[in-house]
Motif scaffolding. Structure first.
Motif, PDB file in Angstrom:
ATOM      1  N   TYR A 258      78.630  32.468  51.799  1.00 41.74           N
ATOM      2  CA  TYR A 258      78.308  33.652  52.042  1.00 41.74           C
ATOM      3  C   TYR A 258      76.467  32.703  52.009  1.00 41.74           C
ATOM      4  O   TYR A 258      75.011  33.382  51.878  1.00 41.74           O
ATOM      5  CB  TYR A 258      77.442  35.120  51.031  1.00 41.74           C
ATOM      6  CG  TYR A 258      78.971  35.512  50.727  1.00 41.74           C
ATOM      7  CD1 TYR A 258      79.736  35.695  51.981  1.00 41.74           C
ATOM      8  CD2 TYR A 258      80.118  35.490  49.636  1.00 41.74           C
ATOM      9  CE1 TYR A 258      80.713  36.158  52.099  1.00 41.74           C
ATOM     10  CE2 TYR A 258      81.327  36.142  49.937  1.00 41.74           C
ATOM     11  CZ  TYR A 258      81.962  36.229  51.091  1.00 41.74           C
ATOM     12  OH  TYR A 258      82.808  37.344  50.567  1.00 41.74           O
ATOM     13  N   ALA A 259      76.266  31.119  51.278  1.00 44.94           N
ATOM     14  CA  ALA A 259      74.838  30.842  51.279  1.00 44.94           C
ATOM     15  C   ALA A 259      74.313  31.069  52.617  1.00 44.94           C
ATOM     16  O   ALA A 259      72.924  30.869  53.208  1.00 44.94           O
ATOM     17  CB  ALA A 259      75.470  29.147  51.495  1.00 44.94           C
ATOM     18  N   GLU A 260      74.704  31.671  53.762  1.00 42.17           N
ATOM     19  CA  GLU A 260      74.360  31.630  55.083  1.00 42.17           C
ATOM     20  C   GLU A 260      73.106  33.079  54.769  1.00 42.17           C
ATOM     21  O   GLU A 260      72.591  33.017  56.032  1.00 42.17           O
ATOM     22  CB  GLU A 260      75.481  31.745  56.458  1.00 42.17           C
ATOM     23  CG  GLU A 260      76.350  33.012  56.405  1.00 42.17           C
ATOM     24  CD  GLU A 260      77.307  32.686  55.476  1.00 42.17           C
ATOM     25  OE1 GLU A 260      77.924  33.468  55.569  1.00 42.17           O
ATOM     26  OE2 GLU A 260      77.432  31.986  54.689  1.00 42.17           O
ATOM     27  N   ASP A 261      73.882  33.798  53.961  1.00 41.43           N
ATOM     28  CA  ASP A 261      72.462  35.107  54.189  1.00 41.43           C
ATOM     29  C   ASP A 261      71.357  34.403  54.061  1.00 41.43           C
ATOM     30  O   ASP A 261      70.641  35.788  54.615  1.00 41.43           O
ATOM     31  CB  ASP A 261      72.948  35.572  53.182  1.00 41.43           C
ATOM     32  CG  ASP A 261      74.430  36.551  53.316  1.00 41.43           C
ATOM     33  OD1 ASP A 261      74.968  36.435  54.523  1.00 41.43           O
ATOM     34  OD2 ASP A 261      75.379  36.781  52.330  1.00 41.43           O
ATOM     35  N   ASP A 262      71.258  33.139  53.681  1.00 38.85           N
ATOM     36  CA  ASP A 262      70.164  33.036  53.143  1.00 38.85           C
ATOM     37  C   ASP A 262      68.750  31.678  54.242  1.00 38.85           C
ATOM     38  O   ASP A 262      67.952  31.637  53.343  1.00 38.85           O
ATOM     39  CB  ASP A 262      69.727  32.282  51.612  1.00 38.85           C
ATOM     40  CG  ASP A 262      70.210  33.645  50.358  1.00 38.85           C
ATOM     41  OD1 ASP A 262      70.012  34.806  50.322  1.00 38.85           O
ATOM     42  OD2 ASP A 262      70.646  33.161  49.828  1.00 38.85           O
ATOM     43  N   TRP A 263      69.806  31.228  55.080  1.00 33.29           N
ATOM     44  CA  TRP A 263      69.003  30.386  55.285  1.00 33.29           C
ATOM     45  C   TRP A 263      68.660  31.343  56.896  1.00 33.29           C
ATOM     46  O   TRP A 263      68.355  31.835  57.422  1.00 33.29           O
ATOM     47  CB  TRP A 263      70.552  29.892  56.454  1.00 33.29           C
ATOM     48  CG  TRP A 263      70.756  29.113  55.310  1.00 33.29           C
ATOM     49  CD1 TRP A 263      70.884  28.769  54.341  1.00 33.29           C
ATOM     50  CD2 TRP A 263      72.198  28.807  55.415  1.00 33.29           C
ATOM     51  NE1 TRP A 263      71.905  27.518  53.685  1.00 33.29           N
ATOM     52  CE2 TRP A 263      72.871  28.021  54.441  1.00 33.29           C
ATOM     53  CE3 TRP A 263      73.699  28.279  56.563  1.00 33.29           C
ATOM     54  CZ2 TRP A 263      74.352  26.935  53.940  1.00 33.29           C
ATOM     55  CZ3 TRP A 263      74.363  27.810  56.661  1.00 33.29           C
ATOM     56  CH2 TRP A 263      75.003  27.326  55.340  1.00 33.29           C
ATOM     57  N   GLN A 264      67.013  29.833  57.254  1.00 35.14           N
ATOM     58  CA  GLN A 264      66.811  30.617  58.008  1.00 35.14           C
ATOM     59  C   GLN A 264      65.940  29.738  60.000  1.00 35.14           C
ATOM     60  O   GLN A 264      66.246  30.805  60.385  1.00 35.14           O
ATOM     61  CB  GLN A 264      65.032  31.085  57.723  1.00 35.14           C
ATOM     62  CG  GLN A 264      64.283  31.571  56.175  1.00 35.14           C
ATOM     63  CD  GLN A 264      64.730  33.156  57.146  1.00 35.14           C
ATOM     64  OE1 GLN A 264      63.740  33.654  58.448  1.00 35.14           O
ATOM     65  NE2 GLN A 264      65.368  34.066  55.866  1.00 35.14           N
ATOM     66  N   LYS A 341      63.545  23.512  51.740  1.00 31.92           N
ATOM     67  CA  LYS A 341      62.055  24.711  51.254  1.00 31.92           C
ATOM     68  C   LYS A 341      61.872  24.024  50.046  1.00 31.92           C
ATOM     69  O   LYS A 341      62.237  23.066  49.485  1.00 31.92           O
ATOM     70  CB  LYS A 341      63.218  26.167  50.861  1.00 31.92           C
ATOM     71  CG  LYS A 341      63.548  27.083  51.719  1.00 31.92           C
ATOM     72  CD  LYS A 341      64.052  28.415  50.888  1.00 31.92           C
ATOM     73  CE  LYS A 341      64.445  28.964  52.350  1.00 31.92           C
ATOM     74  NZ  LYS A 341      65.142  30.947  51.861  1.00 31.92           N
TER      75      LYS A 341
END
Length: 341
Positions: A258-264, A341
């Protein structure tokens, strides 16, 4: 502004207050626009997160993906979606006699319809059916010979083109077990023409051009294999990643579910850059086993996903929708980067 100046200009105190409020409002609006545009700037710095383990093109909506044997095959990423020359993702779709979209949600055995790449076209195969070739050269542009049809994808209307009666018969026979009832149609445009899916209009970085061809929501979708692996630890029967029908399957260097939840932002290889525009909220389609074409009797994996991935959405989220921001070519084993970031 002092009282002498206001008197000389003939302005009342109320007027001056109104002017001041207007200036503040204009300044605030300008700041919000600036902040939005600043947040939508393509990153300069990137960090590696993994590699592209699998790439999928689904020529016909709800059917099996195109089989590509060459692992070094390059795929084009443009506004219409992923493809190889004329072989494009979700370019074809089935509709009924009322010109309504039909999918494997209602007819699970559609996942056993296998398109294969042939010279200038596709070869359709399915259990118990004769092979059926489709020549791209026979597909026409909109408005010719009355072959255009008005339909809709999740409430968003558009005009598509009929492929021909031989295809209607073949797909009707396999899906409905009768000679009529379905029509194979195709997306005839060189650019995205559909409006944004109404369910996603509140997403701030989504553009109309992200609608792709005949996709449910956007022209690209990425699945993090670490997230599917974590889901599988919660299930009695593990699911195949293909049941989520993503274009890109990412193998992380260090598995982080679920790391993808925080990617932009995401970059694949050297050129193709994508904006993460929305989470992918799930319907019942992942409940269909891609090997047996049977729907899970316990409602899995959707039932388990609802227990921990619902958030504020009406259905659970797994995977991310992407919008293309810089075109490029991608291939299996390309490095995948996210914004640093």
């Amino acid at each position: 502004m002092n009282s002498n100046l206001s008197n000389s200009l003939g302005l009342s105190n109320k007027t001056l207050i109104g002017v001041g409020v207007g200036l503040v409002a204009a300044g605030t609006a300008g700041y919000l626009v600036y902040r939005h545009l600043h947040r939508d700037l393509m990153p300069i710095k990137w960090r590696r997160v993994g590699t592209l383990q699998q790439i999928h093109i689904f020529p016909v909506k709800s059917c099996a993906p195109l089989k590509i044997s060459d692992q070094q095959q390059e795929y084009d990423c443009d506004l219409l979606g992923i493809g190889i020359d004329s072989w494009r993702d979700r370019k074809f779709m089935l509709i009924n006699d009322n010109n309504e979209m039909i999918t494997a949600r209602g007819y699970p055995h559609m996942v056993h319809i296998q398109p294969k790449q042939i010279m200038n076209g596709l070869l359709f195969t399915a259990p118990g059916m004769p092979d059926l070739p489709l020549d791209f050269h026979h597909l026409q542009s909109p408005g010719r010979d009355g072959k255009d049809v008005r339909t809709a994808v999740w409430g968003v209307s558009l005009t598509v083109m009929l492929c021909g009666t031989q295809f209607d018969t073949w797909f009707s026979q396999f899906i409905l077990k009768k000679d009529t009832g379905l029509k194979l149609v195709y997306y005839p445009y060189s650019v995205p023409v559909r409006s944004t899916n109404p369910r996603l209009k509140h997403m701030p970085f989504l553009r109309q051009t992200d609608s792709g061809t005949l996709n449910d929501a956007t022209s690209y979708m990425l699945m993090n294999l670490a997230s599917i692996a974590d889901l599988n630890t919660r299930l009695k029967q593990p699911v195949d990643p293909l049941q989520f029908r993503g274009n890109f399957e990412l193998k992380m260097d260090v598995d982080k579910p679920y790391a993808e939840d925080d990617w932009q932002w995401i970059r694949i290889g050297d050129d193709a850059v994508f904006r993460v525009v929305a989470p992918c909220t799930r319907c019942i389609l992942p409940n269909i086993n891609v090997n047996t074409a049977e729907r899970n009797v316990d409602g899995e994996p959707l039932k388990t996903l609802r227990s921990y991935r619902l958030f504020d959405y009406p259905s659970p989220a797994l995977g991310i929708h992407l919008g293309l921001r810089r075109p490029g070519n991608v291939k299996t084993n390309d490095i995948v980067y996210v914004e640093d970031k």
